[in-house]
Design an enzyme around this catalytic site. Structure first.
Site, PDB file in Angstrom:
ATOM      1  N   ASP A 134       0.859  -1.184   0.000  1.00 14.54           N
ATOM      2  CA  ASP A 134       0.000   0.000   0.000  1.00 14.54           C
ATOM      3  C   ASP A 134       0.896   1.235   0.000  1.00 14.54           C
ATOM      4  OD1 ASP A 134      -1.745   2.213   1.108  1.00 14.54           O
ATOM      5  OD2 ASP A 134      -3.197   0.569   1.139  1.00 14.54           O
ATOM      6  N   ILE A 135       0.545   2.244  -0.779  1.00 16.45           N
ATOM      7  CA  ILE A 135       1.380   3.453  -0.856  1.00 16.45           C
ATOM      8  C   ILE A 135       1.195   4.365   0.359  1.00 16.45           C
ATOM      9  CG2 ILE A 135       1.550   3.416  -3.369  1.00 16.45           C
ATOM     10  CD1 ILE A 135      -0.494   5.768  -3.363  1.00 16.45           C
ATOM     11  N   ASN A 182     -12.864  -3.464   2.574  1.00 18.93           N
ATOM     12  CA  ASN A 182     -13.780  -2.323   2.654  1.00 18.93           C
ATOM     13  C   ASN A 182     -14.708  -2.428   1.455  1.00 18.93           C
ATOM     14  OD1 ASN A 182     -12.380  -1.271   4.890  1.00 18.93           O
ATOM     15  ND2 ASN A 182     -10.915  -0.271   3.540  1.00 18.93           N
ATOM     16  N   GLY A 239     -15.962   2.397   3.514  1.00 18.12           N
ATOM     17  CA  GLY A 239     -14.629   2.983   3.388  1.00 18.12           C
ATOM     18  C   GLY A 239     -13.894   2.613   2.110  1.00 18.12           C
ATOM     19  N   GLN A 240     -14.594   1.993   1.151  1.00 17.09           N
ATOM     20  CA  GLN A 240     -13.936   1.617  -0.099  1.00 17.09           C
ATOM     21  C   GLN A 240     -13.709   2.865  -0.946  1.00 17.09           C
ATOM     22  OE1 GLN A 240     -16.123  -1.270  -2.429  1.00 17.09           O
ATOM     23  NE2 GLN A 240     -14.360  -1.727  -3.723  1.00 17.09           N
ATOM     24  N   HIS A 274     -10.317  -5.497  -3.047  1.00 15.31           N
ATOM     25  CA  HIS A 274      -8.972  -5.597  -2.495  1.00 15.31           C
ATOM     26  C   HIS A 274      -9.045  -5.942  -1.019  1.00 15.31           C
ATOM     27  CE1 HIS A 274     -10.122  -1.325  -2.245  1.00 15.31           C
ATOM     28  NE2 HIS A 274      -9.286  -1.194  -1.218  1.00 15.31           N
ATOM     29  N   HIS A 289      -6.894  -5.853   2.424  1.00 18.82           N
ATOM     30  CA  HIS A 289      -5.753  -5.277   3.132  1.00 18.82           C
ATOM     31  C   HIS A 289      -5.194  -6.334   4.075  1.00 18.82           C
ATOM     32  CE1 HIS A 289      -6.737  -0.958   2.222  1.00 18.82           C
ATOM     33  NE2 HIS A 289      -7.936  -1.484   2.074  1.00 18.82           N
TER      34      HIS A 289
END
Length: 115
Positions: free
Chosen positions: A34-35, A88, A94-95, A101, A103
């Site tokens: 994750d960035i 999410n 919260g998507q 995806h 996490h």
């Protein structure tokens, strides 16, 4: 919000159009860092095919996503100490990128409730 696969950030990562730090890859999944990490280990696991939400994924692919997530936890060394998998789903969930995806979060104590 409707988003086409061609405009999808994660589809563009799968296509190699946008760089990512890949952790592992299978025929059907891609895992990358994750960035904007929220924990020392924060890796995203996505299906290579575009699916908007986890409810759109068939059980076989869902299992492949979970298997890749566990493989990531092992390779990152958090499988023994503990980790969290988060999907999410939808705007209120919260998507922010509307491509399924998962996490993989770990490397520190995670509080509950999460948010």
């Amino acid at each position: 919000m409707t988003q086409s696969a061609s405009a999808c950030l994660f589809c563009r990562i799968v296509a190699g159009e946008i760089p990512a730090t890949v952790v592992t890859e299978t025929d059907t999944t891609l895992a990358f860092r994750d960035i904007d990490p929220k924990a020392p280990t924060h890796v995203l696991v996505i299906p290579k095919e575009h699916h908007r939400a986890i409810g759109d994924v068939d059980p076989v692919l869902a299992g492949q996503i979970l298997a890749t997530a566990h493989q990531v936890a092992k390779s990152e060394g958090v499988d023994e100490s503990g980790y969290r998998l988060v999907f999410n789903t939808g705007e209120h969930g919260g998507q922010t990128v509307f491509h399924v995806h998962c996490h993989v979060l770990g490397g520190r104590g995670l509080t509950w409730p999460p948010g």
